[in-house]
Design an enzyme around this catalytic site. Sequence first.
Site, PDB file in Angstrom:
ATOM      1  NE  ARG A  43      -3.659   2.218   2.597  1.00 28.85           N
ATOM      2  CZ  ARG A  43      -3.580   2.880   3.760  1.00 28.85           C
ATOM      3  NH1 ARG A  43      -2.887   2.367   4.781  1.00 28.85           N
ATOM      4  NH2 ARG A  43      -4.181   4.033   3.915  1.00 28.85           N
ATOM      5  CG  HIS A  47      -1.649   5.148  -0.928  1.00 25.92           C
ATOM      6  ND1 HIS A  47      -2.480   5.617   0.064  1.00 25.92           N
ATOM      7  CD2 HIS A  47      -2.385   4.252  -1.621  1.00 25.92           C
ATOM      8  CE1 HIS A  47      -3.666   5.018  -0.022  1.00 25.92           C
ATOM      9  NE2 HIS A  47      -3.622   4.177  -1.029  1.00 25.92           N
ATOM     10  CD1 TRP A 186     -11.412  -6.744  -0.314  1.00 21.69           C
ATOM     11  CD2 TRP A 186      -9.547  -6.287   0.842  1.00 21.69           C
ATOM     12  NE1 TRP A 186     -11.223  -5.382  -0.330  1.00 21.69           N
ATOM     13  CE2 TRP A 186     -10.088  -5.063   0.359  1.00 21.69           C
ATOM     14  CE3 TRP A 186      -8.371  -6.237   1.596  1.00 21.69           C
ATOM     15  CZ2 TRP A 186      -9.497  -3.821   0.607  1.00 21.69           C
ATOM     16  CZ3 TRP A 186      -7.781  -5.001   1.846  1.00 21.69           C
ATOM     17  CH2 TRP A 186      -8.336  -3.807   1.355  1.00 21.69           C
TER      18      TRP A 186
HETATM   19 FE1  CCH Z   1      -6.179  -0.388  -1.669  1.00 21.76          FE
HETATM   20  N1  CCH Z   1      -7.195   0.109   0.030  1.00 21.76           N
HETATM   21  N2  CCH Z   1      -7.444   0.745  -2.782  1.00 21.76           N
HETATM   22  N3  CCH Z   1      -5.105  -0.822  -3.326  1.00 21.76           N
HETATM   23  N4  CCH Z   1      -4.895  -1.467  -0.522  1.00 21.76           N
HETATM   24  C1  CCH Z   1      -6.924  -0.304   1.289  1.00 21.76           C
HETATM   25  C2  CCH Z   1      -5.977  -1.218   1.667  1.00 21.76           C
HETATM   26  C3  CCH Z   1      -5.056  -1.784   0.803  1.00 21.76           C
HETATM   27  C4  CCH Z   1      -8.526   1.444  -2.324  1.00 21.76           C
HETATM   28  C5  CCH Z   1      -8.856   1.651  -0.993  1.00 21.76           C
HETATM   29  C6  CCH Z   1      -8.238   1.004   0.078  1.00 21.76           C
HETATM   30  C7  CCH Z   1      -5.367  -0.379  -4.598  1.00 21.76           C
HETATM   31  C8  CCH Z   1      -6.525   0.279  -5.011  1.00 21.76           C
HETATM   32  C9  CCH Z   1      -7.462   0.792  -4.156  1.00 21.76           C
HETATM   33  C10 CCH Z   1      -3.828  -2.190  -1.011  1.00 21.76           C
HETATM   34  C11 CCH Z   1      -3.296  -2.120  -2.283  1.00 21.76           C
HETATM   35  C12 CCH Z   1      -3.895  -1.455  -3.349  1.00 21.76           C
HETATM   36  C13 CCH Z   1      -7.821   0.344   2.202  1.00 21.76           C
HETATM   37  C14 CCH Z   1      -7.830   0.141   3.708  1.00 21.76           C
HETATM   38  C15 CCH Z   1      -8.641   1.148   1.460  1.00 21.76           C
HETATM   39  C16 CCH Z   1      -9.754   2.019   1.973  1.00 21.76           C
HETATM   40  C17 CCH Z   1      -6.732   0.958   4.398  1.00 21.76           C
HETATM   41  C18 CCH Z   1      -6.711   0.685   5.882  1.00 21.76           C
HETATM   42  O1  CCH Z   1      -7.726   0.927   6.538  1.00 21.76           O
HETATM   43  O2  CCH Z   1      -5.671   0.209   6.384  1.00 21.76           O
HETATM   44  C19 CCH Z   1      -9.278   1.940  -3.448  1.00 21.76           C
HETATM   45  C20 CCH Z   1     -10.553   2.767  -3.351  1.00 21.76           C
HETATM   46  C21 CCH Z   1      -8.640   1.525  -4.579  1.00 21.76           C
HETATM   47  C22 CCH Z   1      -9.000   1.699  -6.016  1.00 21.76           C
HETATM   48  O3  CCH Z   1     -10.031   2.198  -6.375  1.00 21.76           O
HETATM   49  C23 CCH Z   1      -4.256  -0.703  -5.443  1.00 21.76           C
HETATM   50  C24 CCH Z   1      -4.158  -0.337  -6.929  1.00 21.76           C
HETATM   51  C25 CCH Z   1      -3.343  -1.372  -4.671  1.00 21.76           C
HETATM   52  C26 CCH Z   1      -1.976  -1.928  -5.019  1.00 21.76           C
HETATM   53  C27 CCH Z   1      -1.603  -2.270  -6.235  1.00 21.76           C
HETATM   54  C28 CCH Z   1      -3.316  -3.042   0.045  1.00 21.76           C
HETATM   55  C29 CCH Z   1      -2.187  -4.056  -0.078  1.00 21.76           C
HETATM   56  C30 CCH Z   1      -4.093  -2.783   1.187  1.00 21.76           C
HETATM   57  C31 CCH Z   1      -3.966  -3.453   2.555  1.00 21.76           C
HETATM   58  C32 CCH Z   1      -3.109  -2.615   3.470  1.00 21.76           C
HETATM   59  C33 CCH Z   1      -2.934  -3.199   4.856  1.00 21.76           C
HETATM   60  O4  CCH Z   1      -2.434  -2.473   5.707  1.00 21.76           O
HETATM   61  O5  CCH Z   1      -3.268  -4.360   5.097  1.00 21.76           O
END
Ligand code: CCH
Length: 285
Positions: A43, A47, A186
Amino acid sequence: YSKQQDETPAWKKVNYQNVYKDIADLLEDENYDDGSYGPVFVRLAWHASGTYDKKTHTGGSGGATIRHAPESEHGANAGLDVARRRLEPLKQKYRNISYGDLYTLAGVVAVQELGGPTVQWRPGRSDLQADACTPDGRLPDAAQGADHVRDIFYRMGFDDREIAALVGAHALGRCHTYRSGFDGPWNASPTAFTNFFYTELLNNTWVPKKWDGPKQFVDKQSGAFMMLPADMAFKTDPRFRTYIELYARDQDTFFNDFSAAFAKLLELGVKFPEDAPTYRFKPLD
Ligand code: CCH
């Protein structure tokens, strides 16, 4: 006497294979989340990169502006300080590595070491100061749908297939109420890189979660797994759905497409030195 000037650029003085190994050693921690920093590293890499705007050529991982306020304080980046702090000792150990290279390489290491595809990666980003921070609002808002997701990713230069592949990273990790407001993983194996985002999305019945928090979905059967409103858009939007179905039945195609799109994401807007080599690191045993 004449002082010899060292003209080797900083990025050339780093052994990236050693950095890879050291990042891999930081992944596991039984006291953190589901036992791995891998998801939050992915993430962070995303970002750091996903602020790119192809029209103005601003943003992207090149300057590592995600570490500076105000960008570090943007709502979408809540919780990423945890990942940056975990990686900081490596910045101290490898003084010549840039933050941009460190954060993006951490994403590559995490994808690979959690069982995902190998991802090509190049060094040579050079850090910028806070005045290069991007404005808030460049990262996607999970409460919105397909139109918004397209606006955000088209601005970076991705097409529908690449977007559908990238969001498969939501096989990893979880949402945290104290970061995004959303809650839960998920699927049942959030520390393994799989195509489960697609299989879960298609094979479950998703119902609105009954709670005081922001609108999200849970699987009707167990209630243990979640989808964001933006995730659900990939099931309902017909053009996205074609790729969701493809990746659900064909993990190899997902791995290939994810690898290419993720490598592209990490390089958006970066001006690499001409002699920067491309690495494809072997996963460790
Ligand atoms: Fe994401 N993501 N993401 N994401 N994401 C969150 C967590 C992860 C969106 C929203 C969220 C991508 C696209 C999108 C990861 C990788 C990717 C969370 C929860 C939200 C909200 C954050 C929290 O509370 O900790 C949205 C909206 C989109 C697109 O529309 C893409 C692209 C990627 C990477 C290629 C990963 C990995 C996480 C998990 C992080 C964790 O701490 O476990």
